[in-house]
Design a protein around this motif. Structure first.
Motif, PDB file in Angstrom:
ATOM      1  N   ALA A  88      29.837   6.411 -44.185  1.00 60.82           N
ATOM      2  CA  ALA A  88      29.938   7.038 -42.873  1.00 60.82           C
ATOM      3  C   ALA A  88      29.181   8.360 -42.905  1.00 60.82           C
ATOM      4  CB  ALA A  88      31.402   7.282 -42.509  1.00 60.82           C
ATOM      5  N   PHE A 132      27.984  17.235 -36.327  1.00 65.14           N
ATOM      6  CA  PHE A 132      28.680  17.938 -35.252  1.00 65.14           C
ATOM      7  C   PHE A 132      27.789  19.062 -34.742  1.00 65.14           C
ATOM      8  CE2 PHE A 132      31.834  16.273 -38.183  1.00 65.14           C
ATOM      9  CZ  PHE A 132      32.584  15.491 -37.329  1.00 65.14           C
ATOM     10  N   GLY A 165      21.348  15.694 -40.119  1.00 64.98           N
ATOM     11  CA  GLY A 165      21.913  14.364 -39.907  1.00 64.98           C
ATOM     12  C   GLY A 165      20.994  13.278 -40.443  1.00 64.98           C
ATOM     13  N   SER A 199      28.463  11.766 -40.383  1.00 71.73           N
ATOM     14  CA  SER A 199      28.860  12.472 -39.170  1.00 71.73           C
ATOM     15  C   SER A 199      28.021  13.729 -39.008  1.00 71.73           C
ATOM     16  CB  SER A 199      30.344  12.868 -39.226  1.00 71.73           C
ATOM     17  OG  SER A 199      31.156  11.728 -39.275  1.00 71.73           O
ATOM     18  N   ASN A 231      28.499  15.285 -30.718  1.00 70.75           N
ATOM     19  CA  ASN A 231      28.926  14.775 -32.008  1.00 70.75           C
ATOM     20  C   ASN A 231      28.393  13.367 -32.203  1.00 70.75           C
ATOM     21  OD1 ASN A 231      30.469  17.134 -32.246  1.00 70.75           O
ATOM     22  ND2 ASN A 231      32.183  16.175 -31.194  1.00 70.75           N
ATOM     23  N   HIS A 286      28.618   9.943 -34.991  1.00 69.80           N
ATOM     24  CA  HIS A 286      29.250   9.305 -36.139  1.00 69.80           C
ATOM     25  C   HIS A 286      28.577   7.947 -36.317  1.00 69.80           C
ATOM     26  CE1 HIS A 286      32.339  12.332 -35.583  1.00 69.80           C
ATOM     27  NE2 HIS A 286      32.382  11.969 -34.331  1.00 69.80           N
TER      28      HIS A 286
END
Length: 71
Positions: free
Chosen positions: A56, A60, A6, A58, A66, A68
């Motif tokens: 954006a 998971f 991430g 994201s 999660n 975002h």
């Protein structure tokens, strides 16, 4: 590893926003026939970022966590 992935995606998005270049999708060379006639496409090469710059990211997680982020 999910946190690292991430963070890497966030860094990639910020660099793309600052440079004004849309990055290509890794390991993609041929256009997808399913997207023909739609406003969507998968980039095989970097392109200049036209219009407003928005991104954006994201992530998971396996445990249901999660995240975002819109930049």
């Amino acid at each position: 590893l999910l946190t690292g992935a991430g963070a890497a995606a966030l860094c990639k998005a910020i660099i793309a926003l600052r440079r004004g270049i849309l990055p290509p999708t890794a390991n993609h060379e041929m256009p997808l026939p399913e997207l023909a006639g739609s406003p969507f496409r998968v980039l095989a090469r970097p392109e200049a970022w036209e219009g407003p710059r928005r991104a954006a990211v994201s992530a998971f997680g396996f445990g249901g966590i999660n995240a975002h982020l819109l930049i």
